[in-house]
Design an enzyme around this catalytic site. Structure first.
Site, PDB file in Angstrom:
ATOM      1  CG  HIS A  82      24.748  35.953 -37.515  1.00 32.54           C
ATOM      2  ND1 HIS A  82      24.215  35.858 -36.257  1.00 32.54           N
ATOM      3  CD2 HIS A  82      24.871  34.668 -37.952  1.00 32.54           C
ATOM      4  CE1 HIS A  82      24.029  34.590 -35.942  1.00 32.54           C
ATOM      5  NE2 HIS A  82      24.414  33.841 -36.960  1.00 32.54           N
ATOM      6  CD  GLU A  83      24.895  33.543 -41.886  1.00 29.16           C
ATOM      7  OE1 GLU A  83      25.702  32.630 -42.141  1.00 29.16           O
ATOM      8  OE2 GLU A  83      23.941  33.402 -41.096  1.00 29.16           O
ATOM      9  CG  HIS A  86      28.546  31.632 -38.850  1.00 28.24           C
ATOM     10  ND1 HIS A  86      28.725  30.978 -37.648  1.00 28.24           N
ATOM     11  CD2 HIS A  86      27.248  32.050 -38.853  1.00 28.24           C
ATOM     12  CE1 HIS A  86      27.603  31.003 -36.955  1.00 28.24           C
ATOM     13  NE2 HIS A  86      26.690  31.649 -37.661  1.00 28.24           N
ATOM     14  CG  ASP A 178      24.321  29.946 -35.621  1.00 37.47           C
ATOM     15  OD1 ASP A 178      24.623  29.268 -36.613  1.00 37.47           O
ATOM     16  OD2 ASP A 178      24.077  31.163 -35.692  1.00 37.47           O
TER      17      ASP A 178
END
Length: 397
Positions: A82-83, A86, A178
């Protein structure tokens, strides 16, 4: 940006090494795991082992712990991906990435600067939940072909549920989630005011925090009992408090950043009276009042600035002693790092002040590093004036 709950964290101006254990680098990005995540890993392993034993009664206690730990590893990988989403989009958008850190409630991607446009802000914010949603759907597809009642089925089920919950929860429109960044981007685009978006998304985030806590209590009262219910309430309360704190930070940050635009050394500098070394403090005070100057600069015999009068030290001198006290005694020696160019603005002013904390700085009309001369003096920037600009409601102690 924070994850799993992948909660958002805006970029940070400084770059201290994140606390915890460094796992290595991925795509050149340092990856750290905090001690809080390790604590959470132990708690999840212990809790989930009980779930595994109830779902798979034939499994040994040691096997249940192993499956619980396996779920922790899968969850960590999911949060990391997930990170990483980003981080990749940030770098492709020209935003540097300092590090990825995994924490108790998820993780954050530390960026070198803020998104330059609402479009980039929106893309960076939504890619994390998109990655979690894809992982959840892929896990769900795998779940359909695995036989029920097996360890693999149990692990994949939990992985599916956790990723889909993270994806849905993170698109809720409130900072520090987010979805809050996405809301900020939309308001920024509509109003041309980034900081308005930050404040609005922060207040919405507080609403999400309250709803999270109330939702966990409702679940305990209507659906779950015993240890499972207590666990849900405890986790919900912890997440809710974290969201409330993060939303509050966003609100304060939005207010501060809006005033941050006003930071300019030349415009903030007080008019300065230039006085020779050795002049009595009483005479300096009289001339400051007479001319309306806001500060005083001490010059040497050659007309070069050598000291900045500290207004607090000067005010502390009793009036009856002021005629006998030389102004030099209440002046700080002028060092090169206390000289600021008049065109210094925004974060450059903050960095200069943070690098050399002082009560006064000489502002000059000239390039950095140039020997200051009386003719180039614009004025004196005080730390109090800067602090009052950034936080008008602060309490001076």
């Amino acid at each position: 940006m924070r994850s799993m709950v992948a909660m958002d964290d805006t970029s940070r101006p400084s770059a201290p090494a994140p606390p915890g254990v460094r796992l290595g680098r991925v795509l050149g990005i340092p990856v750290h795991v905090s001690m809080s995540w390790l604590i959470l890993a132990v708690l999840i392993t212990l809790f989930y082992s009980r779930v595994v034993q109830s779902n798979l009664p034939g499994l040994s206690t040691l096997g249940a712990y192993a499956v619980g730990f396996g779920f922790v590893v899968c969850l960590m990988i999911s949060v990391f991906l997930h990170e990483l989403g980003h981080a990749v989009v940030s770098r492709r958008s020209g935003i540097g990435v300092r590090a990825i850190s995994l924490e108790m409630l998820g993780g954050f991607t530390e960026m070198e600067r803020e998104s330059p446009t609402p479009r980039i802000e929106l893309a960076v914010s939504l890619i994390g939940p998109a990655v979690s949603a894809v992982l959840g759907l892929l896990s769900w597809a795998l779940l359909l072909v695995l036989p029920a009642g097996t360890v693999a089925h149990e692990l994949v089920f939990q992985l599916t549920a956790s990723n889909l919950i993270v994806a849905v929860f993170n698109v809720l429109p409130g900072l520090p989630l987010d979805g809050g960044r996405a809301l900020r981007a939309v308001i920024w685009a509509a109003s041309s005011d980034r900081y308005l978006g930050t404040r609005v998304a922060g207040y919405v985030g507080r609403g999400v925090a309250v709803a999270t806590i109330l939702g966990s209590v409702y679940s305990y009262a209507h659906w779950y009992v015993g240890f499972t219910g207590f666990y849900i309430v405890a986790v919900g309360a912890m997440i809710g408090m974290f969201l409330w704190f993060g939303a509050g930070q966003a609100i304060r940050g939005g207010r501060l950043a809006a005033r941050f635009e006003l930071v300019h050394a030349g415009r903030l500098a007080r008019p300065a009276l230039q006085v020779p070394a050795g002049m009595p403090l009483a005479e300096v005070t009289r001339r400051v009042v007479e001319t309306g100057a806001g500060a005083a600069v001490v010059l040497d015999g050659g007309g070069n600035p050598v000291g900045l009068v500290n207004e607090h030290a000067a005010a502390a001198v009793p009036a009856e002693r002021a005629p006998w006290v030389a102004v030099d005694t209440v002046a700080a020696t002028l060092r090169p790092e206390l000289v600021l160019p008049a065109d210094l603005a925004r974060e450059d002013v903050i960095r200069a002040v943070q690098a050399t904390p002082a009560s006064e700085y000489l502002v000059v009309d000239g390039p950095p590093g140039q020997q200051p001369a009386a003719a180039h003096i614009v004025g004196v920037l005080t730390a109090d004036d800067l602090a009052n600009l950034l936080d008008p409601k602060r309490t001076i102690r």
